[in-house]
Design a protein around this motif. Structure first.
Motif, PDB file in Angstrom:
ATOM      1  N   ASP A 174       0.828  -1.212   0.000  1.00 53.20           N
ATOM      2  CA  ASP A 174       0.000   0.000   0.000  1.00 53.20           C
ATOM      3  C   ASP A 174       0.857   1.254   0.000  1.00 53.20           C
ATOM      4  O   ASP A 174       0.515   2.257  -0.631  1.00 53.20           O
ATOM      5  N   ALA A 175       1.996   1.215   0.715  1.00 55.83           N
ATOM      6  CA  ALA A 175       2.878   2.376   0.770  1.00 55.83           C
ATOM      7  C   ALA A 175       3.477   2.669  -0.607  1.00 55.83           C
ATOM      8  O   ALA A 175       3.566   3.826  -1.021  1.00 55.83           O
ATOM      9  N   GLN A 176       3.875   1.614  -1.311  1.00 50.56           N
ATOM     10  CA  GLN A 176       4.422   1.814  -2.649  1.00 50.56           C
ATOM     11  C   GLN A 176       3.367   2.357  -3.602  1.00 50.56           C
ATOM     12  O   GLN A 176       3.664   3.208  -4.437  1.00 50.56           O
ATOM     13  N   GLY A 177       2.147   1.858  -3.470  1.00 53.64           N
ATOM     14  CA  GLY A 177       1.066   2.360  -4.312  1.00 53.64           C
ATOM     15  C   GLY A 177       0.787   3.829  -4.056  1.00 53.64           C
ATOM     16  O   GLY A 177       0.563   4.600  -4.997  1.00 53.64           O
ATOM     17  N   LEU A 178       0.801   4.208  -2.786  1.00 60.65           N
ATOM     18  CA  LEU A 178       0.580   5.615  -2.438  1.00 60.65           C
ATOM     19  C   LEU A 178       1.704   6.497  -2.969  1.00 60.65           C
ATOM     20  O   LEU A 178       1.454   7.575  -3.516  1.00 60.65           O
ATOM     21  N   LEU A 179       2.939   6.032  -2.821  1.00 61.21           N
ATOM     22  CA  LEU A 179       4.066   6.821  -3.325  1.00 61.21           C
ATOM     23  C   LEU A 179       4.040   6.932  -4.845  1.00 61.21           C
ATOM     24  O   LEU A 179       4.369   7.989  -5.403  1.00 61.21           O
ATOM     25  N   CYS A 180       3.637   5.874  -5.523  1.00 62.36           N
ATOM     26  CA  CYS A 180       3.511   5.932  -6.987  1.00 62.36           C
ATOM     27  C   CYS A 180       2.405   6.901  -7.394  1.00 62.36           C
ATOM     28  O   CYS A 180       2.543   7.642  -8.372  1.00 62.36           O
ATOM     29  N   ALA A 181       1.319   6.914  -6.637  1.00 64.19           N
ATOM     30  CA  ALA A 181       0.232   7.859  -6.919  1.00 64.19           C
ATOM     31  C   ALA A 181       0.686   9.293  -6.692  1.00 64.19           C
ATOM     32  O   ALA A 181       0.346  10.198  -7.469  1.00 64.19           O
ATOM     33  N   ILE A 182       1.469   9.514  -5.638  1.00 64.80           N
ATOM     34  CA  ILE A 182       1.997  10.856  -5.378  1.00 64.80           C
ATOM     35  C   ILE A 182       2.926  11.280  -6.511  1.00 64.80           C
ATOM     36  O   ILE A 182       2.860  12.421  -6.992  1.00 64.80           O
ATOM     37  N   ALA A 183       3.781  10.371  -6.957  1.00 66.05           N
ATOM     38  CA  ALA A 183       4.704  10.687  -8.051  1.00 66.05           C
ATOM     39  C   ALA A 183       3.947  10.991  -9.338  1.00 66.05           C
ATOM     40  O   ALA A 183       4.274  11.945 -10.048  1.00 66.05           O
ATOM     41  N   ALA A 184       2.917  10.208  -9.625  1.00 65.02           N
ATOM     42  CA  ALA A 184       2.131  10.438 -10.843  1.00 65.02           C
ATOM     43  C   ALA A 184       1.382  11.766 -10.769  1.00 65.02           C
ATOM     44  O   ALA A 184       1.304  12.498 -11.764  1.00 65.02           O
ATOM     45  N   THR A 185       0.847  12.086  -9.607  1.00 63.67           N
ATOM     46  CA  THR A 185       0.155  13.366  -9.437  1.00 63.67           C
ATOM     47  C   THR A 185       1.125  14.532  -9.593  1.00 63.67           C
ATOM     48  O   THR A 185       0.796  15.543 -10.215  1.00 63.67           O
ATOM     49  N   ALA A 186       2.323  14.383  -9.034  1.00 59.70           N
ATOM     50  CA  ALA A 186       3.325  15.443  -9.151  1.00 59.70           C
ATOM     51  C   ALA A 186       3.749  15.636 -10.606  1.00 59.70           C
ATOM     52  O   ALA A 186       3.954  16.772 -11.048  1.00 59.70           O
ATOM     53  N   VAL A 187       3.864  14.561 -11.360  1.00 59.38           N
ATOM     54  CA  VAL A 187       4.190  14.679 -12.786  1.00 59.38           C
ATOM     55  C   VAL A 187       3.061  15.398 -13.517  1.00 59.38           C
ATOM     56  O   VAL A 187       3.301  16.250 -14.380  1.00 59.38           O
ATOM     57  N   GLY A 188       1.832  15.086 -13.160  1.00 58.45           N
ATOM     58  CA  GLY A 188       0.690  15.776 -13.758  1.00 58.45           C
ATOM     59  C   GLY A 188       0.693  17.264 -13.455  1.00 58.45           C
ATOM     60  O   GLY A 188       0.415  18.092 -14.327  1.00 58.45           O
ATOM     61  N   VAL A 189       1.023  17.615 -12.225  1.00 62.80           N
ATOM     62  CA  VAL A 189       1.109  19.030 -11.848  1.00 62.80           C
ATOM     63  C   VAL A 189       2.240  19.707 -12.623  1.00 62.80           C
ATOM     64  O   VAL A 189       2.097  20.854 -13.071  1.00 62.80           O
ATOM     65  N   ALA A 190       3.354  19.011 -12.803  1.00 59.88           N
ATOM     66  CA  ALA A 190       4.473  19.584 -13.558  1.00 59.88           C
ATOM     67  C   ALA A 190       4.092  19.832 -15.014  1.00 59.88           C
ATOM     68  O   ALA A 190       4.438  20.874 -15.585  1.00 59.88           O
ATOM     69  N   VAL A 191       3.363  18.900 -15.607  1.00 61.67           N
ATOM     70  CA  VAL A 191       2.906  19.087 -16.998  1.00 61.67           C
ATOM     71  C   VAL A 191       1.940  20.259 -17.077  1.00 61.67           C
ATOM     72  O   VAL A 191       2.031  21.104 -17.987  1.00 61.67           O
TER      73      VAL A 191
END
Length: 64
Positions: free
Chosen positions: A3-20
């Motif tokens: 679950d922790a890895q999934g949450l961190l991957c979701a945070i990373a994906a959201t941050a990439v979306g914000v960067a775009v």
């Protein structure tokens, strides 16, 4: 994947979306018709912070 890895991957994906999104907004700001209509958000700073967050979250997700 835990679950922790999934949450961190979701945070990373959201941050990439914000960067775009920030990159797109910076592009629009540079090409504006009225040069006096400046905004109050520094989109370049938002983009850099989002990319740093994405890199850290992705790295921690891969290490865990």
């Amino acid at each position: 994947m835990s679950d922790a890895q999934g949450l961190l991957c979701a945070i990373a994906a959201t941050a990439v979306g914000v960067a775009v999104l920030a990159g797109w907004r910076e592009h629009r700001r540079r090409r504006r018709v009225n040069p006096d209509a400046v905004g109050w958000v520094d989109w370049t700073l938002v983009q850099v912070i989002a990319l740093v967050v994405a890199a850290i979250a992705g790295w921690v997700a891969l290490k865990a």
